[in-house]
Design an enzyme around this catalytic site. Structure first.
Site, PDB file in Angstrom:
ATOM      1  N   GLU A   1       0.843  -1.210   0.000  1.00  0.00           N
ATOM      2  CA  GLU A   1       0.000   0.000   0.000  1.00  0.00           C
ATOM      3  C   GLU A   1       0.871   1.251   0.000  1.00  0.00           C
ATOM      4  O   GLU A   1       0.605   2.230  -0.696  1.00  0.00           O
ATOM      5  CB  GLU A   1      -0.930  -0.043   1.215  1.00  0.00           C
ATOM      6  CG  GLU A   1      -1.791   1.198   1.402  1.00  0.00           C
ATOM      7  CD  GLU A   1      -1.637   1.794   2.790  1.00  0.00           C
ATOM      8  OE1 GLU A   1      -1.207   2.954   2.873  1.00  0.00           O
ATOM      9  OE2 GLU A   1      -1.937   1.094   3.778  1.00  0.00           O
TER      10      GLU A   1
ATOM     11  N   GLU B   1      10.137   1.497   2.449  1.00  0.00           N
ATOM     12  CA  GLU B   1       8.784   1.474   3.012  1.00  0.00           C
ATOM     13  C   GLU B   1       8.546   0.272   3.915  1.00  0.00           C
ATOM     14  O   GLU B   1       7.717   0.337   4.823  1.00  0.00           O
ATOM     15  CB  GLU B   1       7.746   1.508   1.883  1.00  0.00           C
ATOM     16  CG  GLU B   1       7.789   2.758   1.037  1.00  0.00           C
ATOM     17  CD  GLU B   1       7.558   4.028   1.848  1.00  0.00           C
ATOM     18  OE1 GLU B   1       6.685   4.021   2.731  1.00  0.00           O
ATOM     19  OE2 GLU B   1       8.267   5.031   1.597  1.00  0.00           O
TER      20      GLU B   1
END
Length: 973
Positions: A68, A143
């Site tokens: 995401e 991330e």
């Protein structure tokens, strides 16, 4: 449009009129790619687009969550490192984010500007279908997680945005508990693992697994596209087909969701959560009874259990909550009904309890529910609970979220599970069925079937354990040391090289031509004028009335603003406690249970909120107010004002047992919020070192108030008469007709109904003249370190720039955009690994930098201290400045609901912010130049030099940096 016909590759399958939302629901299927599409057609200009994927995780490595984040880090058409951030900087979006759920991943955007809306769709679609994760392994490293090692002599550590975000999430015992509830009820399914990622497991994720997950699930055939609002749907379908979906052929994607096998007997689980070394273990255990409840596609049950959970556990008259509190099992009781999953779950939770209470807890729940089934539930309580839920459904006021987004999420609660997307949106028929509970034993049957006779349940005990976090940290250090020792020279060199490559990518600047590929509006697309909100000043019975006329669909929003500055300084926390107890303790004519029912039957809610308002562009002047905020259908206005008058004039403050229960619950809820809102806690507390309004707010709702609550809870039995008298005295100094301004938001046609009834309140208020206090506070930079067992930090620095000779200017809001989405984003989030970092520049001169779920402490302070240097050398071309200006205007122009519009008007009136002030600020934003931003470098440097610092975080981390604090202490007892 004709059902069965093809429109730009989309077959129009079905249509449904959804009167409840004044909308038409339309289902389409893209023939070539297999994409599903649901359009909710109406006249709302705040348009919403979302593309979602069913993403069932197989483990707790956090792949859905890391994806995401990662797909928004550059794509085929938009190859910059952070298209998401570029959009935030330069779009008129009213919403822009992404969400990871236990079984789906959702990418929503919203805008009132159609050109902007299409641009947002374009960037998000390219991101999900063609992300740069296949080109750059550094994206997953940044991330998700990576080994951090600068040279061969250093210790290896883990770093990554999601890794640190989830360390923060797992610092909260409530988060640990809810994770365990899902795991306990649904073994062997996607709900038994953590889709967000467990920090202990995230470092097991490989880049190959990560890419394989995207390749499998991010295909149009596994997608759910949602459109909402007033738009040309044929044009949008054409865009979707030509730009994206026509490039794909439909495939079979196995994203099926597994159901848990029903249990033959209840499961019992016992586990621990960490507390700091000086915290007490007594009264810190959580007890939780949990039940799997039907299917999310059962729309009637979905609605009924939402009402039932509220009825049993959320109101002062809730019988199950009352029974548990009366038994003294714990100090806080709350419930949860989690419906956004294939098999919803219902939980009954007692907080601040002890291990010895487990059996008693279970027995009281069972006995109380059996009694309700046998004797029947109070019909008035049922009516009250249904009414308050129906009011919220019809009002559709979701503070901070476009209502179209909330409708999209509700649609996914059935659509994802292969039912029609509108079954939870068309609620009238199911509401009628639920309302039969007013005549028969509807809810009693639900309790009997889904709780008392439901073996698919679990009993969880979550205990505090000192030293648990230290043990885990030690184990992790040992593991990483062994790992490092096992590496060959070339393997060690590769880790260092990989980390270097990541840093190089993070520090590198995007190519100008790539940045220009991100679509951007022009200044001409922006309205040059600030929106005018109507305000009519009237007077009734010598009380000033502020009237904001607007269409409200038959609802009257009534705000009573009482000046609270007659309360002496030492009693300021009692203002907040007063706001907490009012409406929850008995009055002369109602016991507190009956009062709660009356409020919920006849109104949309009455809330009591202490708040302060800073004078426009003034450092030291502020206006303390005590607001009675309420809403009601026009036909019940007389009942509303009668109830308000009863509460503010006739509350009985000697109901000691009940007051003690409320104090205990308040302490518990503040502690729960501390981990979620740590960045706000430290920013506000840092400002209390130098600012009168912030010092006042700290005593009202910040750390000062928390200390006050802890103290009066601990010594309640010895001081209960004093507490009662102080509450009574505080109320007498606030609820006075001379203190009052009234604000009302409603249709013109309904104003007279308000005017004809408001006198009921005015007539009973005290009329004595009061003497207001002038609050004077002593200030010094306390520079505190607030220690917890948490795994991350929240780091803030603050000061008032007006005290240093600077003045407020609208261009400071552009500076805020640049600080948030350029400097702090890159330095604290991207390179530092924190989940977020934020700046604020307020009209009263207060400013702060603060970080959220931050693995660092001293490094983040260093970033703050170097901010002035960054802005001194700030460079941007016309396109970049346009982008920052548009992003800033987006914040200023966020669409407001009728209720929040009224509040904005009244707030501005109290603070003496005129329309001319708003227009001047807007013009200053629109005319901001690079040189204006460069000039602010001295302001930032001077503020940071004042060294007002507050940190909430890991006990060990704060102790390691003890020298930078004047005072360190454990936040929790």
């Amino acid at each position: 449009m004709d059902i069965g016909k093809i429109y730009s590759g989309f077959k129009f399958i079905e249509e449904k009129n959804i009167e409840e939302l004044n909308s038409v629901g339309m289902i389409f299927k893209h023939e070539k790619s297999g994409a599903r599409l649901f359009f909710l057609k109406n006249d709302d200009n705040n348009k919403v687009f979302a593309i979602s994927f069913r993403t069932p995780p197989e483990n707790s490595k956090g792949i859905p969550h890391i994806l995401e984040h990662s797909v928004l880090c550059g794509s085929r058409k938009f190859p910059v490192k952070e298209p998401f951030v570029e959009l935030v900087k330069g779009s008129l979006n009213t919403f822009l984010n992404a969400f990871t759920f236990p079984d789906k991943t959702m990418y929503p955007v919203a805008s009132v500007n159609d050109k902007d809306f299409t641009n947002l769709m374009d960037v998000y679609l390219d991101a999900v279908f063609y992300p740069n994760i296949y080109k750059y392994p550094e994206i997953m490293m940044q991330e998700g997680w990576h080994y951090e090692l600068d040279n061969k002599d250093d210790d290896i550590t883990y770093k990554g945005v999601v890794y640190n975000e989830m360390k923060g999430a797992f610092s909260s015992p409530e988060s640990i508990l809810f994770r365990k509830i899902s795991e306990s009820l649904y073994p062997g399914t996607q709900y038994s693992v953590e889709s967000g990622g467990d920090p202990d497991v995230i470092p097991q994720l490989t880049n190959d697994e990560f890419l394989a997950f995207h390749s499998k699930y991010y295909h149009p055939a596994n997608s759910y596209i949602y459109l909402y609002g007033n738009m040309d749907i044929e044009e949008k379908l054409k865009f979707l087909d030509e730009k994206y979906l026509s490039e794909f052929n439909t495939i079979s994607v196995d994203s099926s969701l597994r159901e848990a096998v029903p249990f033959k007997s209840q499961k019992e689980i016992k586990m621990s959560y960490p507390i700091s070394s000086s915290e007490k273990e007594q009264d810190k255990t959580f007890l939780s009874l949990n039940f799997a409840v039907g299917k999310a596609t059962d729309a009637e049950l979905y609605l009924a259990f939402d009402v039932l959970e509220y009825l049993l556990l959320e109101t002062p008259s809730s019988p199950l909550k009352k029974a548990l509190i009366d038994a003294g099992i714990g100090k806080d009781v709350f419930g949860s009904f989690e419906a956004g999953m294939l098999q919803p779950m219902f939980s009954i939770i007692v907080k601040n309890s002890n291990e010895s209470e487990k059996e008693k807890f279970k027995n009281i729940v069972i006995e109380t529910l059996k009694k309700l089934v046998n004797d029947g539930i109070d019909k008035k309580l049922i009516e009250a609970s249904i009414n308050i839920k129906e009011f919220k459904l019809r009002e559709a006021d979701y503070q901070g979220y476009p209502k179209g987004l909330i409708y999209g999420m509700k649609a996914m609660d059935s659509w994802l599970y292969d039912a029609r997307p509108w079954i939870h949106l068309k609620y009238d028929e199911n509401l009628k069925k639920v309302k039969t509970a007013l005549k028969d034993n509807y809810f009693e049957k639900l309790i009997d079937k889904y709780i008392l006779n439901n073996k698919h349940s679990s009993l969880i005990m979550l205990k505090p354990e000192k030293g648990l976090e230290e043990k885990k940290e030690e184990t992790l250090k040992e593991h990483l040391k062994k790992f490092k020792d096992s590496l060959k020279e070339e393997e060690l060199s590769k880790i260092i090289l990989d980390a270097e490559h990541l840093k190089e990518r993070q520090k590198s600047e995007d190519k100008k031509e790539d940045l220009e590929k991100i679509p951007l509006l022009s200044i001409s697309d922006i309205d040059k004028d600030a929106k005018k909100l109507r305000l009519i000043e009237n007077e009734k019975d010598n009380v000033k009335t502020l009237f904001h006329p607007v269409f409200t669909n038959g609802i009257v929003y009534l705000n009573l603003y009482f000046d609270s500055s007659a309360v002496k300084k030492e009693y300021i926390p009692y203002i907040s406690l007063l706001g907490t107890v009012l409406g929850k303790i008995s009055t002369e004519n109602y016991d507190y249970e009956e009062l709660s029912k009356e409020i919920n039957i006849y109104t949309g809610g009455i809330n009591f909120i202490p708040q302060s308002y800073s004078e426009n562009k003034n450092t030291d002047v502020f206006y303390p107010k005590f607001i009675v905020r309420s809403k009601v259908l026009t036909g019940n206005i007389e009942k509303l004002v009668g109830l308000i008058s009863e509460v503010i004039n006739h509350t009985k403050f000697d109901e000691y047992k009940r007051i003690k229960e409320i104090i205990q619950e308040t302490k518990s809820r503040i502690e729960m919020a501390m981990f979620q809102m740590g960045h706000v806690v430290v920013a506000n507390h840092a400002m209390s070192y130098f600012s009168s309004i912030s010092k006042y707010d700290d005593l009202l709702s910040g750390l000062g108030f928390y200390k006050f609550i802890c103290s009066i809870e601990k010594n309640f039995e010895n001081n209960k008469e004093d507490i009662s008298n102080n509450l009574k005295n505080t109320a007498s100094l606030i609820f006075n007709v001379n203190n009052l301004i009234t604000g009302v938001t409603c249709d013109n046609k309904d104003y007279n109904k308000f005017k004809n009834n408001i006198g009921i309140i005015y007539d009973q208020l005290d009329k004595d003249k009061l003497e207001n206090e002038v609050y004077e506070f002593k200030f010094n930079p306390e520079n505190e370190g607030l220690m917890t067992s948490g795994k991350v930090q929240y780091v803030a620095k603050a000061y008032n720039f007006m005290k240093l000779g600077y003045s407020y200017n609208g261009s400071l809001q552009v500076l805020k955009s640049i600080a948030n989405y350029d400097y702090l984003w890159n330095e604290v989030r991207v390179q530092g690994g924190a989940y977020g970092s934020f700046a604020a520049f307020l009209r009263n001169g207060n400013m702060f930098f603060t970080s959220y779920r931050d693995p660092n402490l001293d490094k983040t302070i260093e970033v703050y201290d170097k901010a002035g240097e960054f802005f001194k050398n700030f460079k941007a071309d016309n396109r970049q400045m346009t982008k920052y200006i548009i992003g800033t205007i987006s914040d200023l122009d966020y669409p407001l609901t009728p209720s929040s519009e009224g509040q904005r008007v009244f707030d501005n009136y109290i603070r003496h912010i005129s329309y001319e002030d708003m227009q001047k600020e807007r013009e200053e934003v629109l005319n901001t130049k690079v040189k204006d931003i460069e000039k602010f470098s001295e302001l930032i440097s001077d503020v940071m030099k004042q060294n007002n610092l507050c940190v909430l975080g890991n006990e060990q981390k704060i102790k390691e940096n003890k020298s930078i604090f004047n005072n360190v202490f454990n936040l929790f007892e």
